[in-house]
Design a protein around this motif. Structure first.
Motif, short mmCIF file in Angstrom:
data_model
loop_
_atom_site.label_atom_id
_atom_site.label_comp_id
_atom_site.label_asym_id
_atom_site.label_seq_id
_atom_site.Cartn_x
_atom_site.Cartn_y
_atom_site.Cartn_z
N GLY A 152 30.23 60.70 5.56
CA GLY A 152 28.95 61.33 5.88
C GLY A 152 27.86 60.96 4.90
O GLY A 152 28.12 60.55 3.76
N ASP A 153 26.62 61.09 5.33
CA ASP A 153 25.47 60.84 4.46
C ASP A 153 25.14 62.10 3.66
O ASP A 153 25.41 63.22 4.08
CB ASP A 153 24.24 60.44 5.28
CG ASP A 153 24.43 59.10 5.99
OD1 ASP A 153 25.24 58.29 5.50
OD2 ASP A 153 23.78 58.88 7.02
N VAL A 154 24.51 61.89 2.50
CA VAL A 154 24.12 62.98 1.61
C VAL A 154 22.62 62.93 1.39
O VAL A 154 22.07 61.88 1.05
CB VAL A 154 24.86 62.89 0.26
CG1 VAL A 154 24.29 63.93 -0.71
CG2 VAL A 154 26.35 63.10 0.45
N LYS A 155 21.96 64.08 1.56
CA LYS A 155 20.53 64.19 1.28
C LYS A 155 20.31 65.41 0.39
O LYS A 155 20.64 66.53 0.76
CB LYS A 155 19.72 64.32 2.57
CG LYS A 155 19.73 63.08 3.44
CD LYS A 155 18.85 63.25 4.67
CE LYS A 155 18.86 62.00 5.54
NZ LYS A 155 18.01 62.16 6.75
N LEU A 156 19.72 65.17 -0.79
CA LEU A 156 19.41 66.24 -1.72
C LEU A 156 17.91 66.27 -1.97
O LEU A 156 17.30 65.23 -2.20
CB LEU A 156 20.12 66.03 -3.05
CG LEU A 156 21.65 66.19 -3.09
CD1 LEU A 156 22.17 65.88 -4.48
CD2 LEU A 156 22.03 67.60 -2.69
N LYS A 157 17.34 67.46 -1.94
CA LYS A 157 15.92 67.59 -2.24
C LYS A 157 15.73 68.72 -3.23
O LYS A 157 16.16 69.84 -3.01
CB LYS A 157 15.12 67.88 -0.97
CG LYS A 157 13.61 67.91 -1.21
CD LYS A 157 12.83 68.05 0.08
CE LYS A 157 11.33 68.01 -0.18
NZ LYS A 157 10.54 68.15 1.07
N GLY A 158 15.09 68.38 -4.36
CA GLY A 158 14.88 69.36 -5.40
C GLY A 158 13.41 69.69 -5.61
O GLY A 158 12.53 69.25 -4.85
N HIS A 159 13.17 70.44 -6.69
CA HIS A 159 11.82 70.83 -7.05
C HIS A 159 11.53 70.49 -8.51
O HIS A 159 10.69 71.12 -9.15
CB HIS A 159 11.63 72.33 -6.81
CG HIS A 159 11.95 72.76 -5.41
ND1 HIS A 159 11.06 72.61 -4.36
CD2 HIS A 159 13.06 73.31 -4.87
CE1 HIS A 159 11.60 73.06 -3.24
NE2 HIS A 159 12.82 73.50 -3.53
N GLY A 160 12.23 69.48 -9.02
CA GLY A 160 12.02 69.06 -10.39
C GLY A 160 12.66 69.94 -11.43
O GLY A 160 12.37 69.80 -12.62
N GLN A 161 13.56 70.84 -11.03
CA GLN A 161 14.24 71.72 -11.97
C GLN A 161 15.50 71.03 -12.49
O GLN A 161 16.31 70.53 -11.70
CB GLN A 161 14.61 73.04 -11.31
CG GLN A 161 13.41 73.85 -10.84
CD GLN A 161 13.84 75.07 -10.04
OE1 GLN A 161 14.31 74.95 -8.90
NE2 GLN A 161 13.69 76.24 -10.62
#
Length: 222
Positions: A152-161
């Motif tokens: 499977g593909d992985v997508k991570l989205k953060g806020h610079g923390q």
């Protein structure tokens, strides 16, 4: 002797069969009390797992179960809440369950899936998300995240923390956006794309896939 079925009758028969199948599907809706900083375990074999953090000290589960799925187990004891899709002990295991879970936002989240897609948002505690053939999408807060997939593909989205991020996949692509902290990521044949606002350390490896890195390394404080 030949028999002919008119088109309107054929369509009616097809629609009736579909409605009969849909009527056999089941819904599960239940909410139980949970610790504000407890551990929540969610598991599903096939279908979908969607987890969202909220401000209540409760775990709420809404699940759509195909007819071949037995039931959903929901229990909470000693600071640990379990959400588990249960299949029959015998017979076909290819029926899907679409599970939507709301948990206290500061919970520690453990998710296990086989051929189900996994997504999480608004969870501030540590996250450990595992899928065999499903995609994993997660929102990064300031706590550690560990993701593992096979295809499977992985997508991570953060806020610079800043956080410690550990991502492993075999043939899936990895995309990380607005991450920070320490990153350890590896893939065998997938593409690895990372955009880090600030990183204390980065270890990234791919065997036959492409690797793209965009960001800056923060100086270590001795």
């Amino acid at each position: 002797m030949r028999y002919f079925l008119s088109l309107p009758l054929a369509l009616a028969a097809l629609i009736g069969s579909s409605l009969s199948q849909a009527s056999e599907d089941k819904l599960f809706d239940r909410t139980i009390a949970a610790q504000p900083q407890g551990v929540v375990n969610v598991s599903n074999v096939s279908g979908e797992i969607d987890v969202a953090g909220w401000d209540r000290n409760e775990v709420s589960v809404h699940a759509e179960l195909e007819s071949g799925v037995d039931h959903v187990e929901l229990s909470s004891e000693g600071g640990r809440t379990i959400v588990k899709v249960v299949l029959p002990s015998a017979g076909s295991h290819d029926h899907e369950a679409r599970v939507h879970v709301k948990i206290p936002k500061d919970s520690e989240l453990d998710v296990s899936a086989v051929s189900a897609d996994v997504s999480s948002s608004g969870v501030l505690g540590v996250q450990r998300l595992t899928a065999v053939s499903g995609d994993v999408t997660a929102e990064i807060a300031g706590s550690d995240v560990e993701l593992k997939t096979v295809s499977g593909d992985v997508k991570l989205k953060g806020h610079g923390q800043p956080a410690q991020l550990h991502v492993t996949t075999v043939s899936g692509d990895v995309h990380i956006d607005h991450g920070a902290g320490e990153l350890e990521a590896s893939t065998v044949s997938g593409t690895l794309v990372t955009k880090l606002d600030s990183a204390r350390g980065v270890r990234a490896h791919t065997t036959s896939g492409d690797l793209h890195f965009d960001g800056q390394l923060a100086p270590r404080v001795s």
